[in-house]
Design an enzyme around this catalytic site. Structure first.
Site, PDB file in Angstrom:
ATOM      1  N   SER A 125      23.220  23.607  34.935  1.00  0.00           N
ATOM      2  CA  SER A 125      24.065  24.788  35.330  1.00  0.00           C
ATOM      3  C   SER A 125      25.185  24.574  36.420  1.00  0.00           C
ATOM      4  O   SER A 125      24.536  24.071  37.494  1.00  0.00           O
ATOM      5  CB  SER A 125      23.306  26.049  35.551  1.00  0.00           C
ATOM      6  OG  SER A 125      23.979  27.107  36.304  1.00  0.00           O
ATOM      7  N   GLU A 127      25.338  26.756  38.739  1.00  0.00           N
ATOM      8  CA  GLU A 127      24.555  27.382  39.920  1.00  0.00           C
ATOM      9  C   GLU A 127      23.960  26.278  40.850  1.00  0.00           C
ATOM     10  O   GLU A 127      23.712  26.808  41.754  1.00  0.00           O
ATOM     11  CB  GLU A 127      23.762  28.374  39.157  1.00  0.00           C
ATOM     12  CG  GLU A 127      23.859  29.672  38.493  1.00  0.00           C
ATOM     13  CD  GLU A 127      24.550  30.620  39.522  1.00  0.00           C
ATOM     14  OE1 GLU A 127      24.110  30.883  40.576  1.00  0.00           O
ATOM     15  OE2 GLU A 127      25.738  31.175  39.109  1.00  0.00           O
ATOM     16  N   TYR A 149      16.811  30.400  40.951  1.00  0.00           N
ATOM     17  CA  TYR A 149      17.108  29.695  39.317  1.00  0.00           C
ATOM     18  C   TYR A 149      17.875  28.330  39.614  1.00  0.00           C
ATOM     19  O   TYR A 149      17.738  27.424  39.136  1.00  0.00           O
ATOM     20  CB  TYR A 149      18.053  30.836  38.678  1.00  0.00           C
ATOM     21  CG  TYR A 149      18.719  30.126  37.468  1.00  0.00           C
ATOM     22  CD1 TYR A 149      18.217  30.008  36.589  1.00  0.00           C
ATOM     23  CD2 TYR A 149      20.272  29.874  37.734  1.00  0.00           C
ATOM     24  CE1 TYR A 149      19.171  29.689  35.432  1.00  0.00           C
ATOM     25  CE2 TYR A 149      20.869  29.506  36.820  1.00  0.00           C
ATOM     26  CZ  TYR A 149      20.173  29.455  35.394  1.00  0.00           C
ATOM     27  OH  TYR A 149      20.895  28.806  34.088  1.00  0.00           O
TER      28      TYR A 149
END
Ligand code: NDP
Ligand code: GDP
Length: 337
Positions: A125, A127, A149
């Site tokens: 991701s 992120e 996460y």
């Protein structure tokens, strides 16, 4: 000739459903790993129920993964399962680490035991870039995750790279920027907006709560992004790729475009709610997918405006039909997420 087989973890999720459609269209035998639950949660794959084959298993349980691989004998595994919602990763950080980080190792180990020739895709991701070190971000940009996460995904990324380097597994990490669709989970900002726009337009609500409207994301269409996953596993050598549109919009832009689509002005219908702000924010993401474009021949086909319109139209349809108890429950979740 026998069909190629693929196992998808997370087949009941947004990406799992689009990937299953893509692989079925390519004449794969498609297996999906599903975890046990007291209520059936196959909404996104109901239309595929006669075509996909579901096998029980959980990323927390290594023997269930070995058994799923033995039963399905896939040539390709797409590991899409994860606790995927950033705010939940602060309230349930250990669980997020178990699913989203260690779950990847469990699957890679199962592959080593059952058949090291299996090709493996890991759903990494943007992120992981978090507090970005440069803009735009590509495969060489340094990581700086900003949530449990993001940290868990970074572990999943590196353990995938490590499996490739240690054991020569055909293991690829796709660093995908945010991708959305009418099937997006209702708590993510694009879907919260499209769903609430529909409720407001249909007279069921007057306002929606929103968090940080200055946050910027590189949003694409999930149906385009699953194509990149498949392409990665068709190459001669396993590598990692950034997948993104290269175009960034703010949450404010999202509100503007979504409300405008139904003839409303977002400023009349939003309320900033500090409860929706995050302990640490990822303020700006923009991907550079040059490598994916060059080596995979991948291109996004849906613009931001088309994506928002597609989601709002779909939710107008959904909201106008769902006056069931489940529909009302969904409304509560959407307005409070
Ligand atoms: P979703 O949240 O829609 O789907 C997650 C899936 O994982 C669901 O099918 C869920 O099953 C399954 N799952 C969760 N925990 C387990 C477990 N312990 N064992 C087995 N299955 C489990 O995610 P998306 O489809 O949006 O995303 C797919 C992947 O891509 C995720 O890993 C996500 O983190 C990653 N990603 C997504 C991006 C995006 O913008 N969408 C961007 C970058 C990465 P159940 O239905 O039972 O809950
Ligand atoms: P993420 O990038 O995976 O965290 O995807 P989200 O869709 O959950 O969030 C994208 C951005 O929108 C983040 O910077 C959030 O802080 C911001 N945001 C603003 N308001 C909201 C909201 O009401 N819900 C969510 N989920 N995000 C919001």
């Amino acid at each position: 000739m026998t069909k190629r087989a693929a196992l998808i973890t997370g087949i009941t999720g947004q990406d799992g459903s689009y990937l299953a459609e893509l692989l079925l269209a390519k004449d794969y035998r498609v297996f999906g790993l599903v975890r046990r639950s007291s209520t059936i949660n196959f909404e996104r794959i109901t239309h595929l129920q006669d075509q996909v084959e579901l096998v029980p298993g959980d990323l927390l349980d290594p023997s269930s993964l070995i058994s799923a691989l033995q039963k399905t004998a896939p040539q390709e595994v797409y590991n899409l399962a994860a606790q995927s919602f950033v705010p939940t990763s602060w309230s349930q950080p250990v669980l997020t680490g178990e699913f989203t980080a260690l779950g990847v190792t469990r699957m890679l180990e199962a592959i080593r035991v059952v058949n090291p020739a299996i090709r493996f895709y890991q759903a990494s991701s943007s992120e992981m870039f978090g507090m970005v070190e440069e803009t735009p971000q590509d495969e060489k940009t340094r990581f700086y995750p900003r949530s449990p996460y993001g940290v868990a995904k970074l572990y999943g990324h590196w353990i995938t790279v490590n499996a490739r380097e240690s054991y020569r597994l055909f293991a690829c990490s796709g660093i995908l920027f945010n991708h959305e669709s009418p099937r997006r989970g209702i708590e993510f900002v694009t879907r919260r907006v499209s769903y609430n726009v529909a409720r407001i337009k249909l007279g069921l609500a007057k306002k929606m709560k929103i968090g940080n409207t200055a946050a910027e994301r590189d949003w694409g269409f999930a149906g385009d992004y699953v194509r990149a996953m498949w392409l990665m596993l068709q190459q001669d050598t396993p590598q990692d790729y950034v997948v993104a549109t290269g175009i960034t919009h703010s949450v404010q832009d999202l509100l503007k475009v979504a409300f405008r689509h139904v003839g409303l002005d977002y400023r009349d219908h939003i309320e900033i709610d500090s409860a929706l702000l995050r302990p640490a924010e990822v303020s700006h993401l923009r991907g550079n997918a040059t490598k994916a474009r060059r080596e995979l021949g991948w291109e996004p086909s849906v613009s931001f405006e088309q994506l928002v319109a597609m989601m709002v139209e779909s939710d107008l349809d959904l909201v106008s039909k769902t006056q069931t108890p489940a529909g009302r429950l969904r409304e509560v979740i959407a307005s409070e997420a």
